[in-house]
Design an enzyme around this catalytic site. Structure first.
Site, PDB file in Angstrom:
ATOM      1  N   ASP A 180      12.357  10.245  -5.925  1.00 41.29           N
ATOM      2  CA  ASP A 180      11.801   9.776  -4.668  1.00 41.29           C
ATOM      3  C   ASP A 180      12.643   8.498  -4.508  1.00 41.29           C
ATOM      4  O   ASP A 180      11.975   7.383  -4.378  1.00 41.29           O
ATOM      5  CB  ASP A 180      10.315   9.298  -4.985  1.00 41.29           C
ATOM      6  CG  ASP A 180       9.600   9.049  -3.659  1.00 41.29           C
ATOM      7  OD1 ASP A 180      10.231   9.390  -2.555  1.00 41.29           O
ATOM      8  OD2 ASP A 180       8.421   8.620  -3.543  1.00 41.29           O
ATOM      9  N   LYS A 183      -1.072  -1.527  -9.652  1.00 42.62           N
ATOM     10  CA  LYS A 183      -1.026  -0.580  -8.811  1.00 42.62           C
ATOM     11  C   LYS A 183      -2.462   0.201  -9.003  1.00 42.62           C
ATOM     12  O   LYS A 183      -2.493   0.680 -10.090  1.00 42.62           O
ATOM     13  CB  LYS A 183       0.077   0.433  -8.833  1.00 42.62           C
ATOM     14  CG  LYS A 183       0.168   1.473  -7.873  1.00 42.62           C
ATOM     15  CD  LYS A 183       1.493   1.996  -7.505  1.00 42.62           C
ATOM     16  CE  LYS A 183       1.900   2.734  -8.793  1.00 42.62           C
ATOM     17  NZ  LYS A 183       3.268   3.379  -8.365  1.00 42.62           N
ATOM     18  N   VAL A 215       0.951  -1.200  -0.032  1.00 48.02           N
ATOM     19  CA  VAL A 215       0.067   0.074   0.119  1.00 48.02           C
ATOM     20  C   VAL A 215       0.993   1.167   0.063  1.00 48.02           C
ATOM     21  O   VAL A 215       1.924   1.273   0.776  1.00 48.02           O
ATOM     22  CB  VAL A 215      -1.014  -0.073   1.242  1.00 48.02           C
ATOM     23  CG1 VAL A 215      -1.713   1.239   1.225  1.00 48.02           C
ATOM     24  CG2 VAL A 215      -1.923  -1.154   1.298  1.00 48.02           C
ATOM     25  N   GLY A 216       0.672   2.019  -0.882  1.00 40.79           N
ATOM     26  CA  GLY A 216       1.687   3.522  -0.814  1.00 40.79           C
ATOM     27  C   GLY A 216       0.552   4.568  -1.105  1.00 40.79           C
ATOM     28  O   GLY A 216      -0.617   4.390  -0.935  1.00 40.79           O
ATOM     29  N   GLY A 217       1.033   5.974  -1.372  1.00 37.19           N
ATOM     30  CA  GLY A 217       0.477   7.174  -1.315  1.00 37.19           C
ATOM     31  C   GLY A 217      -0.457   6.979  -2.497  1.00 37.19           C
ATOM     32  O   GLY A 217      -1.681   7.704  -2.442  1.00 37.19           O
ATOM     33  N   PHE A 218      -0.219   6.308  -3.573  1.00 39.43           N
ATOM     34  CA  PHE A 218      -0.879   6.341  -4.599  1.00 39.43           C
ATOM     35  C   PHE A 218      -2.180   5.375  -4.532  1.00 39.43           C
ATOM     36  O   PHE A 218      -3.402   5.576  -4.878  1.00 39.43           O
ATOM     37  CB  PHE A 218      -0.331   5.732  -6.182  1.00 39.43           C
ATOM     38  CG  PHE A 218      -1.068   5.821  -7.146  1.00 39.43           C
ATOM     39  CD1 PHE A 218      -1.130   6.854  -7.896  1.00 39.43           C
ATOM     40  CD2 PHE A 218      -1.502   4.482  -7.685  1.00 39.43           C
ATOM     41  CE1 PHE A 218      -1.985   6.905  -9.366  1.00 39.43           C
ATOM     42  CE2 PHE A 218      -2.201   4.498  -8.863  1.00 39.43           C
ATOM     43  CZ  PHE A 218      -2.386   5.764  -9.704  1.00 39.43           C
ATOM     44  N   GLY A 219      -1.909   4.153  -3.833  1.00 39.53           N
ATOM     45  CA  GLY A 219      -3.186   3.212  -3.430  1.00 39.53           C
ATOM     46  C   GLY A 219      -2.712   2.017  -3.384  1.00 39.53           C
ATOM     47  O   GLY A 219      -1.365   1.725  -3.078  1.00 39.53           O
ATOM     48  N   LYS A 220      -3.530   0.757  -3.441  1.00 38.73           N
ATOM     49  CA  LYS A 220      -2.963  -0.450  -3.063  1.00 38.73           C
ATOM     50  C   LYS A 220      -2.190  -1.029  -4.280  1.00 38.73           C
ATOM     51  O   LYS A 220      -2.533  -0.667  -5.556  1.00 38.73           O
ATOM     52  CB  LYS A 220      -4.060  -1.308  -2.746  1.00 38.73           C
ATOM     53  CG  LYS A 220      -4.737  -0.933  -1.440  1.00 38.73           C
ATOM     54  CD  LYS A 220      -6.210  -2.007  -1.100  1.00 38.73           C
ATOM     55  CE  LYS A 220      -6.422  -1.609   0.336  1.00 38.73           C
ATOM     56  NZ  LYS A 220      -7.762  -2.447   0.722  1.00 38.73           N
TER      57      LYS A 220
END
Length: 883
Positions: free
Chosen positions: A659, A563, A543-548
């Site tokens: 990043d 993603k 899970v990240g800032g963009f989504g799962k």
């Protein structure tokens, strides 16, 4: 009298508030610790015994005992976080209270992780304790996301009652489908009377503290009032852990620097004389709070025109109690230091003369003030300002503060709203240049510090907005102190766009070029759902800032990583589009390949090669997948460096990743490292100026300080981030670890300090002790140090980093080769600490072998060896672009 110390950087307190508060060994026999959902309880990392919560549940009510599927690396202990109790209907705990006539300190522990058969993002609930609503329609998931924390704690002081039992009721929200409530730990302490004095309401006229407390015209009665802790700060001092708190209350006290507003951050200092309580109850605050302080400084002419201000974000339409802790160890007479206190630009106290109050040196005291924060446009904020009072003609023109606590007050309802990241971004854009006109600093830099503090109420969630602005304090470092960074990825900006013109298939808001679309595959939503079993949570691998991120299968048997942006969010449009535009044009063995994308039905979905071994980070810390050998770590670093070197030199224009971190370095089934996540990347012809001016984005802990200061992004910003990665690989610890002492929180600062003190070997991963040759370790650490140079011009290029890592690998495998040591000292952009006088002894065979791997700039199908011709290899060396 004063010590001339530069100002601390920032933000230890945001995320550390939740990591340590549970960890102190309780000195209070009247405490109850419940590990919810645990059959037998257990001990936390500080030896405190937690018992099962079973016997405290009301009989006949149903709940589910559960265990988290993932242990986040930031968890400092399994107990109480890894087990939890889930409530699908209203359920009550009946908890014994040792002393019902005093306030009850209640802490609730939340770890909104992945639990079997439950989607944590669906969890919305209320909690009522002793008839007081603590949270309503509360999402621990959103709260943790906003804090960029895996877990957190909420702390309350409940009003006394006549009952010896405290009922705590969890109820799933009626407003959200499939909602449920949960909790991981509960702590109950019968607290001493911390709130016996009625706070003075500010703004009711001039309040002269020299006339005594009763001179105030209006106070707030706290009878029957319950209290939520919002902030608890050790002003001018370091973090104080629960084990060092007083009165058995296991509180955490945090650094105040994240909340300092404006250019005047003052001087942090420590008392020169022993501090004692002198009649003040010891449970009020630990002596360490009164032993450290912050003042403006020794220059009277400068101090006359400035203030010292702290700024906090709070919930609107609540009354707040502001408690100030003071202890003046310097003044020996009246009228030596006199100042005024303002809260939200309203007078709280005038002519504060601490010696006159106490009539003694080094005598701790507190004062409480109350203010109502009304609902206004924009953020609800609370400001504290101290201003020298020159009218009294004091000997010194200065102010003083030792400690600060902020509490929310209510008789029946303490619940605040859930945070939203998009709101934080909007508020940042609206308010970044805004400051109150009254008592504002004469400064061109507006520095906003609205970070959640001690024990964290749900109110202070202007986190993302605050981080960027507070980060500018990087210009002011404290000698010998750590530079703290926040682990929040600044990649959630909301961007509007136009409908895609790709084959008319999109209902989204992106604009994908036809060139990019032709270089990768377009997937229908039906194909994606079929490949992920309709986005089954059992397939979630991250899970990240963009989504799962889901593990999926396409075309029958091809494994892929999918993603998916959060479908209910408008965030990530820029990242989605940038990722497609970038990766569709890039093919390299050490870059994750984009297979295709989907934007049906408003979805934003990206499909990548499946990386079977996951992220580099997963293999570095204890409790994770596999402990890597030193050689494996070196090879992964070399692979990642090749990918970054290609981005910087192998394309038409320089590409800056922006990043770089261990979670964005993935490893496939053959342990080949690949750089991933290009949503924040920058490129273009304007890079021929050497930089691109852009808003600061990236992940705190890895961000280039020069990028912060100048907002000018260069490829050396990636080099800095990669230097943090190198130390993370060497030390097997996160870039930020709030559970450590302040000077160790930031890995970059701690590693550089150890390098200066020649103690780097002491922080090497214990798993690697004795397994790294001294020559290799020296070369590796020298390379990492140079990457972390404060100025980009002093950092090596990624090509030089790659060269030195290859050299380090050779030194590991062949430690006796002085020739390799000499060849590894090259550097186009920076000098090397290696002795160059033996350069003529370079073994050309080793040099050639290294560069066959180093200068792999081909596509994904290429091998690691360029042309076998020596001349070709050296022609590439001569060309900094490697082309």
């Amino acid at each position: 009298m004063h010590t001339n110390i530069k100002n601390l950087l920032l933000l230890f307190s945001l995320f550390s508030f939740s990591t340590a508060i549970y960890g102190a060994e309780s000195k209070n026999p009247n405490s109850l610790l419940l590990a919810c959902g645990s059959g037998n309880g257990g001990k936390d990392s500080d030896g405190r015994a937690w018992e099962s919560d079973k016997k405290y549940l009301v009989k006949g009510e149903k709940s589910v005992e559960t265990k988290a599927e993932i242990q986040d690396p930031s968890l400092s202990a399994v107990v109480p976080y890894m087990t939890g109790r889930i409530f699908t209907s209203e359920t009550t705990y009946q908890l014994p209270v040792q002393n019902a006539t005093s306030r009850t300190l209640l802490r609730l522990y939340f770890y909104p992780s992945s639990y079997p058969n439950f989607n944590i993002s669906n969890s919305y609930f209320s909690v009522v304790a002793g008839g007081v609503t603590l949270v309503n329609n509360f999402s621990a998931f959103l709260t943790a996301e906003a804090l960029s924390q895996a877990y957190f704690i909420k702390e309350y002081f409940l009003a006394p009652s006549e009952f010896s039992t405290l009922n705590v009721t969890f109820k799933p929200s009626d407003k959200q489908p499939q909602s449920f409530a949960f909790v991981n730990g509960i702590e109950v302490i019968s607290a001493p009377e911390l709130f016996s004095r009625e706070p003075v309401i500010v703004g009711t006229g001039e309040v002269s503290e020299n006339l005594g407390w009763d001179a105030a015209t209006t106070t707030v009665s706290l009878d029957g009032i319950s209290i939520e802790n919002m902030y608890r700060l050790n002003v001018g001092g370091q973090y104080i852990s629960p084990v060092n708190d007083s009165g058995g209350l296991t509180r955490s006290w945090y650094d105040d620097t994240p909340y300092l507003f404006g250019a005047t951050t003052g001087v942090a200092d420590k008392a020169d004389v022993p501090i004692g309580y002198k009649g003040l109850p010891s449970y009020t605050a630990p002596l360490d709070v009164y032993s450290t302080f912050r003042n403006i400084g020794p220059y009277a002419d400068i101090n006359k025109g400035i203030n010292m201000t702290w700024r906090f974000q709070v919930d609107a339409n609540f009354m707040y109690l502001v408690r100030l802790h003071w202890c003046d160890d310097e003044m020996t007479k009246s009228n030596e230091r006199v100042f005024d206190v303002y809260i939200n630009n309203q007078t709280a106290a005038t002519s504060v003369d601490l010696f006159a109050w106490q009539n003694s040196v080094a005598s701790p005291t507190t004062r409480d003030y109350a203010i109502r924060v009304a609902n206004k446009s924009g953020d609800a904020e609370l400001w504290l300002t101290l201003r020298p009072n020159v009218k009294e003609s004091p000997l010194y023109v200065d102010v003083l503060l030792n400690g600060l606590e902020i509490f929310k007050l209510s008789e029946s309802n303490l619940a605040g709203p859930n945070p939203t990241i998009s709101d934080m971004m909007r508020k940042y854009q609206e308010k970044q240049a805004t400051a109150p006109k009254a008592f504002a600093q004469k400064s061109s830099t507006t520095t906003m510090a609205l970070i959640t503090g001690a024990a964290g109420g749900a109110a202070a969630f202007g986190v993302a907005a605050a981080i960027f602005l507070v980060a500018h304090k990087k210009k002011q470092k404290v000698p010998g102190d750590a530079t703290s960074w926040l682990p929040i990825s600044w990649n959630s900006s909301t961007t509007s766009g136009t409908k895609s013109s790709v084959s008319g298939k999109s209902q989204g808001s992106t604009t994908i070029s036809s060139d990019a679309a032709s270089n990768c595959r377009y997937f229908t939503l039906a194909e994606i759902k079929n490949g992920t079993k309709n986005f089954d949570d059992s397939n979630v691998i991250g899970v990240g800032g963009f989504g799962k991120v889901y593990k999926g299968v396409i075309d029958g048997d091809t494994k892929v990583a999918i993603k998916r942006s959060n479908p209910s969010s408008e965030q990530g449009v820029n990242e989605f589009q940038t990722e497609i535009e970038m990766l569709s044009r890039l093919r390299h063995r050490h870059l994750v390949s984009l297979i295709g994308f989907c934007e049906d039905n408003g979805e934003m979905i990206l499909v990548y090669d499946y990386m079977g071994k996951g992220t580099l980070r997963e293999h570095l810390y204890k409790g994770n997948k596999i402990t890597l050998s030193w050689k494996q770590r070196l090879e992964i670093c070399i692979g990642a460096a090749k990918g970054l070197h290609y981005l910087h030199t192998g394309a038409k224009y320089t590409i800056i990743h922006r990043d770089v971190k261990t979670t964005n370095i993935l490893v496939d089934d053959k342990w080949v490292a690949k750089v991933s996540d290009f949503g924040l990347s920058k490129t273009g012809p304007n890079m021929n100026k050497g930089h691109v001016s852009t808003v600061v984005k990236g992940s705190f802990g890895y961000l280039d300080p020069e990028y912060f200061r100048r907002q000018q992004l260069t490829e050396k910003s990636d080099v800095y981030s990669f230097g943090v990665v190198l130390f993370e690989v060497l030390c097997a610890r996160p870039a930020l670890n709030p559970s450590l002492p302040k000077e160790q929180v930031s890995l970059a600062d701690w590693a550089l300090r150890c390098a200066r003190n020649k103690t780097l070997e002491d922080i090497v991963d214990p798993e690697l002790k004795g397994k790294i040759t001294p020559e290799c370790l020296k070369k590796f650490t020298e390379t990492a140090e140079k990457c972390l140079s404060d100025h980009g011009v002093d950092r090596p290029s990624m090509g030089d980093v790659l060269w030195n890592l290859e050299c380090a690998l050779q030194l590991q495998e062949n430690p006796d080769s002085s020739a390799i040591a000499a060849s590894g000292g090259r550097g186009r952009d920076s000098g090397s600490s290696m002795d160059h006088q033996n350069a003529e002894e370079i073994d050309q065979n080793n040099l050639i072998a290294m560069h066959r791997n180093t200068l792999n700039l081909g596509n994904d199908d290429s091998n690691d060896s360029p042309d076998e011709s020596t001349n070709d290899i050296f022609s590439q060396i001569a060309n900094p672009k490697g082309l």
